[in-house]
Design a protein around this motif. Structure first.
Motif, mmCIF file in Angstrom:
data_model
loop_
_atom_site.group_PDB
_atom_site.id
_atom_site.type_symbol
_atom_site.label_atom_id
_atom_site.label_comp_id
_atom_site.label_asym_id
_atom_site.label_seq_id
_atom_site.Cartn_x
_atom_site.Cartn_y
_atom_site.Cartn_z
ATOM 1 N N GLN A 84 0.696 -1.185 -0.056
ATOM 2 C CA GLN A 84 0.289 -0.072 0.000
ATOM 3 C C GLN A 84 0.844 1.289 0.075
ATOM 4 O O GLN A 84 1.860 1.318 0.620
ATOM 5 C CB GLN A 84 -1.008 -0.126 1.378
ATOM 6 N N THR A 85 0.503 2.365 -0.607
ATOM 7 C CA THR A 85 0.860 3.725 -0.780
ATOM 8 C C THR A 85 0.114 4.537 0.209
ATOM 9 O O THR A 85 -1.105 4.815 -0.131
ATOM 10 C CB THR A 85 1.140 4.400 -1.997
ATOM 11 N N ILE A 86 0.671 4.884 1.340
ATOM 12 C CA ILE A 86 -0.034 5.789 2.212
ATOM 13 C C ILE A 86 0.336 7.370 1.937
ATOM 14 O O ILE A 86 1.453 7.588 2.068
ATOM 15 C CB ILE A 86 0.077 5.569 3.698
ATOM 16 N N ASN A 87 -0.616 8.360 1.497
ATOM 17 C CA ASN A 87 -0.259 9.496 1.398
ATOM 18 C C ASN A 87 -0.598 10.365 2.748
ATOM 19 O O ASN A 87 -1.656 10.612 2.963
ATOM 20 C CB ASN A 87 -1.191 10.162 0.305
ATOM 21 N N ALA A 88 0.527 10.597 3.667
ATOM 22 C CA ALA A 88 0.103 11.009 4.769
ATOM 23 C C ALA A 88 -0.076 12.274 4.680
ATOM 24 O O ALA A 88 -0.825 13.092 5.463
ATOM 25 C CB ALA A 88 1.365 10.759 5.746
ATOM 26 N N CYS B 226 -1.553 25.124 17.885
ATOM 27 C CA CYS B 226 -2.029 23.513 18.077
ATOM 28 C C CYS B 226 -2.572 23.028 16.614
ATOM 29 O O CYS B 226 -3.249 24.006 15.775
ATOM 30 C CB CYS B 226 -3.546 23.686 19.071
ATOM 31 N N LEU B 227 -2.377 21.989 16.551
ATOM 32 C CA LEU B 227 -2.663 21.375 15.202
ATOM 33 C C LEU B 227 -3.936 20.487 15.667
ATOM 34 O O LEU B 227 -3.751 19.349 16.447
ATOM 35 C CB LEU B 227 -1.471 20.350 14.608
ATOM 36 N N ILE B 228 -4.999 20.438 15.035
ATOM 37 C CA ILE B 228 -6.456 19.545 15.182
ATOM 38 C C ILE B 228 -6.568 19.163 13.859
ATOM 39 O O ILE B 228 -6.436 19.510 12.719
ATOM 40 C CB ILE B 228 -7.209 20.403 15.600
ATOM 41 N N GLY B 229 -7.279 17.948 14.071
ATOM 42 C CA GLY B 229 -7.751 17.182 12.833
ATOM 43 C C GLY B 229 -8.222 15.763 13.295
ATOM 44 O O GLY B 229 -7.908 15.271 14.339
ATOM 45 N N ALA B 230 -8.820 15.029 12.311
ATOM 46 C CA ALA B 230 -9.292 13.466 12.585
ATOM 47 C C ALA B 230 -8.116 12.576 12.632
ATOM 48 O O ALA B 230 -7.093 13.056 12.257
ATOM 49 C CB ALA B 230 -10.178 13.276 11.566
ATOM 50 N N SER B 231 -8.246 11.513 13.444
ATOM 51 C CA SER B 231 -7.024 10.435 13.089
ATOM 52 C C SER B 231 -6.793 10.196 11.670
ATOM 53 O O SER B 231 -7.548 10.194 10.972
ATOM 54 C CB SER B 231 -7.510 9.239 13.769
ATOM 55 N N GLY B 232 -5.453 10.255 11.679
ATOM 56 C CA GLY B 232 -4.982 9.701 10.176
ATOM 57 C C GLY B 232 -4.826 10.825 9.488
ATOM 58 O O GLY B 232 -4.606 10.846 8.081
ATOM 59 N N CYS B 233 -4.994 12.197 9.826
ATOM 60 C CA CYS B 233 -4.726 13.526 8.945
ATOM 61 C C CYS B 233 -3.448 13.800 8.845
ATOM 62 O O CYS B 233 -3.181 15.019 8.103
ATOM 63 C CB CYS B 233 -5.741 14.605 9.490
ATOM 64 N N ARG C 162 -2.774 30.174 17.940
ATOM 65 C CA ARG C 162 -3.206 29.778 16.480
ATOM 66 C C ARG C 162 -3.412 28.552 16.362
ATOM 67 O O ARG C 162 -2.925 27.459 16.897
ATOM 68 C CB ARG C 162 -2.053 30.133 15.458
ATOM 69 N N VAL C 163 -4.469 28.132 15.880
ATOM 70 C CA VAL C 163 -5.152 26.785 15.779
ATOM 71 C C VAL C 163 -5.043 26.375 14.158
ATOM 72 O O VAL C 163 -5.791 27.110 13.464
ATOM 73 C CB VAL C 163 -6.663 26.452 16.186
ATOM 74 N N VAL C 164 -4.407 25.426 13.821
ATOM 75 C CA VAL C 164 -4.253 24.957 12.356
ATOM 76 C C VAL C 164 -5.030 23.825 12.238
ATOM 77 O O VAL C 164 -5.101 22.657 13.091
ATOM 78 C CB VAL C 164 -2.686 24.786 12.260
ATOM 79 N N VAL C 165 -6.119 23.768 11.450
ATOM 80 C CA VAL C 165 -6.964 22.715 11.178
ATOM 81 C C VAL C 165 -6.500 21.872 9.981
ATOM 82 O O VAL C 165 -6.129 22.455 8.897
ATOM 83 C CB VAL C 165 -8.324 23.195 10.944
ATOM 84 N N MET C 166 -6.359 20.645 10.053
ATOM 85 C CA MET C 166 -5.929 19.784 8.929
ATOM 86 C C MET C 166 -7.115 18.726 8.501
ATOM 87 O O MET C 166 -8.086 18.512 9.462
ATOM 88 C CB MET C 166 -4.693 18.980 9.530
ATOM 89 N N THR C 167 -7.162 18.455 7.423
ATOM 90 C CA THR C 167 -8.364 17.642 6.710
ATOM 91 C C THR C 167 -7.715 16.260 6.478
ATOM 92 O O THR C 167 -6.519 15.922 7.008
ATOM 93 C CB THR C 167 -8.167 18.095 4.972
ATOM 94 N N PRO C 168 -8.646 15.314 6.575
ATOM 95 C CA PRO C 168 -8.356 13.818 6.550
ATOM 96 C C PRO C 168 -7.552 13.664 5.383
ATOM 97 O O PRO C 168 -7.128 14.285 4.585
ATOM 98 C CB PRO C 168 -9.694 13.213 6.480
ATOM 99 N N GLY C 169 -6.501 12.449 5.710
ATOM 100 C CA GLY C 169 -5.436 11.810 4.872
ATOM 101 C C GLY C 169 -6.032 11.908 3.426
ATOM 102 O O GLY C 169 -7.049 11.447 3.039
ATOM 103 N N PRO C 170 -4.999 12.302 2.193
ATOM 104 C CA PRO C 170 -3.751 12.879 2.623
ATOM 105 C C PRO C 170 -3.803 14.381 3.446
ATOM 106 O O PRO C 170 -4.551 15.195 3.054
ATOM 107 C CB PRO C 170 -3.033 13.245 1.291
ATOM 108 N N GLY C 171 -3.194 14.585 4.562
ATOM 109 C CA GLY C 171 -3.445 15.604 5.150
ATOM 110 C C GLY C 171 -2.974 17.121 4.595
ATOM 111 O O GLY C 171 -1.706 17.131 3.964
ATOM 112 N N ARG C 172 -3.911 17.665 4.623
ATOM 113 C CA ARG C 172 -3.607 19.284 3.934
ATOM 114 C C ARG C 172 -3.934 20.174 5.016
ATOM 115 O O ARG C 172 -4.835 19.821 5.954
ATOM 116 C CB ARG C 172 -4.332 19.291 2.747
ATOM 117 N N ILE C 173 -3.420 21.422 5.176
ATOM 118 C CA ILE C 173 -3.889 22.404 5.918
ATOM 119 C C ILE C 173 -5.100 23.295 5.691
ATOM 120 O O ILE C 173 -4.750 23.744 4.488
ATOM 121 C CB ILE C 173 -2.509 23.411 6.415
#
Length: 259
Positions: free
Chosen positions: A23-27, A42-49, A209-220
């Motif tokens: 498997q190729t995982i785009n983290a 703070c970095l927030i986001g779902a598990s695996g983001c 500052r709170v940085v919100v990340m999207t689910p993987g592949p993680g983007r800000i």
């Protein structure tokens, strides 16, 4: 150290791909982030983001697949005492006392015994563990272990403290107490802190500052400056207005991972 006009950390178009068997995982995908000295991010986001992956790249434990990770304008080539990592599971040496755990870094750098003792005494006092200086990790509560982990990083002359859900395994009361203590340490030392959490409330309580990340592949997804006076009241209308905005941003991406 570079001049203060240079960000302490710059993440420029960083992507990270892992191979897991077949498997190729785009983290992480094309992440951009600039952090100035003395900020609490703070970095927030779902598990695996990709929050922890981004933190590990800042620490120098992992290298980007593409893009650049810089500290004071220079590439982060590997781990360094200037960047200290605090984990959820404490990662203390069980065979060393509190004093020796905290002094391990300074002693490893070849400092003399008197200097190591002076550094250890300073940071044991800072985290309020003077009465437990000769105790071993198995004799400490979870909250005390995490204080030792924080003191160990600070004693190693870190400029940047990277914290990967450090309070996630603690009960609510201990967590609240350590949040307060961490903020006090941050304000007294002028450290730069990057703190990963799943909890929106914790992020708003701690960060500027709170940085919100999207689910993987993680983007800000967004970088949100918080203009809330301290100490912050989790029951205030202003706090809860920010919580609603950030929760909406966080949850708007659920279910889109396959897109």
């Amino acid at each position: 150290m570079a001049d203060t006009a240079t960000p302490i950390i710059e993440i420029k178009g960083v992507s990270k791909v892992f191979q897991l068997q077949d498997q190729t995982i785009n983290a992480l995908s094309d992440a951009h982030l600039s952090i100035n000295k003395g900020e609490f991010i703070c970095l927030i986001g779902a598990s695996g983001c990709g929050k922890s992956t981004l933190l590990r790249i800042m620490a120098g434990f992992d290298q980007p697949s593409s893009g650049e990770a810089l500290m004071w304008g220079k590439p982060i080539a590997g781990p360094d005492p200037s960047r200290g990592m605090v984990f959820q599971d404490y990662a203390l040496f069980p065979w060393l006392s509190v004093r020796d755990n905290i002094g391990f870094g300074p002693a490893s750098r070849g400092l003399g015994g008197a200097e190591v003792k002076q550094i250890v005494d300073k940071f044991i006092d800072l985290v309020g563990l003077a009465k437990f200086a000769n105790a071993y990790p198995h004799q400490l509560s979870g909250g005390m272990k995490q204080r030792v982990a924080i003191a160990r990083v600070l004693a190693n002359d870190a400029e940047l403290v990277l914290m990967d859900e450090p309070f996630g395994a603690l009960d609510a009361m201990t967590r609240e107490r350590l949040q307060d203590e961490l903020l006090e340490i941050w304000e007294r030392t002028k450290l730069t802190v990057v703190f990963v959490t799943h909890a929106v409330e914790e992020a708003i309580l701690l960060a500027n500052r709170v940085v919100v990340m999207t689910p993987g592949p993680g983007r800000i997804e967004s970088d949100n400056a918080l203009d809330l006076p301290r100490p912050r009241d989790v029951a205030s209308p202003e706090f809860n207005a920010i919580r609603r905005v950030l929760s909406t941003k966080l949850h708007s991406h659920h279910g889109k991972k396959a897109a």
